[in-house]
Structure formats: C-alpha cells, structure tokens
Scaffold this active site. Sequence first.
Site, short mmCIF file in Angstrom:
data_model
loop_
_atom_site.label_atom_id
_atom_site.label_comp_id
_atom_site.label_asym_id
_atom_site.label_seq_id
_atom_site.Cartn_x
_atom_site.Cartn_y
_atom_site.Cartn_z
N GLY A 238 0.87 -1.18 0.00
CA GLY A 238 0.00 0.00 0.00
C GLY A 238 0.90 1.23 0.00
O GLY A 238 1.82 1.32 0.83
N ASP B 206 -1.16 5.02 -6.42
CA ASP B 206 0.25 4.83 -6.04
C ASP B 206 1.14 5.98 -6.51
O ASP B 206 2.18 6.23 -5.92
CB ASP B 206 0.77 3.51 -6.61
CG ASP B 206 0.25 2.35 -5.80
OD1 ASP B 206 -0.92 1.97 -6.00
OD2 ASP B 206 0.99 1.86 -4.92
N LYS C 278 -3.52 -0.07 -8.59
CA LYS C 278 -3.53 -1.52 -8.78
C LYS C 278 -4.12 -1.93 -10.12
O LYS C 278 -5.16 -1.40 -10.53
CB LYS C 278 -4.30 -2.15 -7.61
CG LYS C 278 -4.41 -3.65 -7.63
CD LYS C 278 -3.08 -4.36 -7.77
CE LYS C 278 -2.08 -4.02 -6.70
NZ LYS C 278 -0.68 -4.42 -7.06
O1 MRU Z 1 0.69 -3.84 -4.77
P1 MRU Z 1 0.01 -3.14 -3.62
O2 MRU Z 1 -0.87 -4.05 -2.83
O3 MRU Z 1 0.99 -2.37 -2.78
O4 MRU Z 1 -0.93 -2.07 -4.34
C1 MRU Z 1 -1.71 -1.22 -3.56
C2 MRU Z 1 -2.58 -0.32 -4.34
O5 MRU Z 1 -2.58 -0.31 -5.55
C3 MRU Z 1 -3.38 0.68 -3.56
O6 MRU Z 1 -4.58 0.97 -4.22
C4 MRU Z 1 -2.57 1.98 -3.40
O7 MRU Z 1 -1.28 1.69 -2.94
C5 MRU Z 1 -3.22 2.94 -2.48
S1 MRU Z 1 -3.17 2.38 -0.79
C6 MRU Z 1 -3.88 3.59 0.16
#
Ligand code: MRU
Length: 341
Positions: free
Chosen positions: A46, A233, A244
């Site tokens: 996250g 991200d 994601k």
């Molecule tokens: O690969 P991850 O699980 O780290 O991806 C997370 C996401 O894509 C979330 O939507 C993003 O980091 C926002 S978290 C508040």
Amino acid sequence: MIKPIAWDKGAVVVLDQRELPHRVRYLRCRGVEQLARAVEVLAVRGAPLIGIAGAYGLALGVRRSAPGTVKRDFQKALRRMARTRPTAVNLFWALERMERSFRDSAERGGRAMPARMLGEARRIHAEDAAICAGIGRHGAGLIKKGSTVLTHCNTGALATGGIGTALGIITTAYGRGRVKMVYVDETRPLLQGARLTLWELQRQGIPATLVCDNMAAGLMAGGRVACVLVGADRIADNGDFANKIGTYGLAVLARHHRVPFYVAAPTTTVDVAVKSGAAIPVEHRHPDEVTSIRGNPIARAGSAAYNPAFDVTPAGLVTALVTERGVIRPPFGSLRKRLSL
Ligand code: MRU
C-alpha cells in the site's frame, strides 16, 4: 484499529499481510534487508505504508551507528529501501524527507542522529494518520445516503498509517449512514480485495460482498453501483494516476455507465516531476503470481504470463480527486498549481 507497522525496541514490527485473513502474524524486522524483503514480497504494502516503512528502514539502518559511520550506513539503507518497489511515489517522498532531516541534523552534529532519524520516521507515520482522517472527512461528503459502492485492491488501515484512503472514505461514510454495502473486487493476481479489504470491512461490521474482478461491468449495467472509490500509487501532475492493475478498466466501465469514479490519495502521492501518466514507472512482477493462486499452480508449469502490478488511468476518467486538502474535479490542469504543491 489495525496497526500494520510499529517501531518496537530497535526493530520494525510489521503485520505479515501475506498471511491474512487466515493468520494474524507479525514479522520482527531487525535489519534493513529484512524490512526491504518484507516490502518486496508484499508482507507490507500500500503506497502510504510503503513510504512509512521506507522511513523506518532508514531509522533501522542507523540505529547502532557511530558518528564516524552514520553517513555510510544511512546511504546504504537508503539505496536498499529505494530498490524495493518502483511505482508508489510515497516511498521516494519519505526517503527524500528523511534525507533532508539527515542533512539538517548532520549540520548540528551526528551523535544524536539515530534518535533524530527515528523521530522523523515516527512523525511521517503520525502525519499519515491525520492525512487519512482528512481524506475520510472530505470524501464522505461525496457519497449519497444509502449507497452501494465498489472498491478495488486494499486502501484501508492495512495500507496506511491511519484509517486508509478510499476505504477510509467508505468507513467514514458508513459511520454517517451513507453506505449500505460495499462490493469488494477480489483484485487478482494477489487478491488484496478478497484477503485484506473484505477482512477489514468484516472486522468493522460493514456489509461487504466479494466479487470477481470481471463482474464489475454486469453490476454497473444493472445499476447496482452508486460510485467507485479507488486509491493511487502515483499521480502525475496532469492527474493521470497509477493504481492496482484493473483500476483503469473500472474507470472505463464507470464512464460508460455514468457511475462516478473517485480517486483518493494523500498529496504525498502526487509526483509533480512526472507530467503525465506515460512517465510513471510501472512495476512488473514475477509471472508465477499469475500462473498460480497462493502457491497453487493454475496453469501448466512454464506458461508465459504478463504481470504488471499497476495500470494508469487517464485524468479525464476521474470524477473527483480527494486529498487531505479537499475535493477537486477535472480538468485538473497542473496539480502542482491546483494543490499549491
Ligand atoms: O501492490 P500493492 O498491494 O501495494 O498495491 C496497492 C494499491 O494499488 C493501492 O490501491 C494503493 O497503494 C493505495 S493504498 C492507500
């Protein structure tokens, strides 16, 4: 509230998110390498949480350093944490902030450096909690009473230092009687929705229904989704954003069905140095994550698989962006100007 990361007696303790929802197990990271691996394997994940982990990683790297070696140890930890994951800009934001604090402290003498680095990491952590609360408050106003909403991946307490971003809006809005039910995309390949978001919502007693990623179109066509809420991200200066894998598809579907599509993120997720989504670095992960589910193969050994962890959604598909500073709507022009970054 769930605490996915904490500093405890010279170690960084993280909730191992790979084991959820079946086991609540913590990893005690005593060194930078162990913490960096935890980020790489998504035990810690996250965007905001990766930033917080990066900051604690630097504190860990210098915790026993003598004044003569502190700079070298800091640089080594910085290089290692920066190599963990490329897309979430919160990581690089946090590392840069730690670097600034290191430089300022170095000018004042090095003996207190380990304590200073820990102090700065703790501040980054605490500030994120306040930021999440702000996002929740601003975003909850967008949701109409009695809404059934849809979310993707995990953007909750597990992904941040506070209540979360998009999921923080949902839980805040639920508290105000605005959310009736949450559709949770399972989020293949690593199932952050099924494993993490559903778990968080169930713990809070919020009605939630798991759906496979390919069911969103049918739900929207049937008028069963009042709005979509996702996190980010990295957001480019023009408002294009990486999130994601699967987020872009949802945005296209939402536009087609005239369903509002909201993005929530702290301003630390905006990368003003990146002009548009085309320049956002997208992490590609091991094909095994696609050819198997939780270690169980679903395709023949050696099958080719494509595995970008993120996709990029154009700003034009966003109904509104929610940050801790409020709600803004496109056309965004330059977010640097619009948000005074
Ligand atoms: O690969 P991850 O699980 O780290 O991806 C997370 C996401 O894509 C979330 O939507 C993003 O980091 C926002 S978290 C508040």
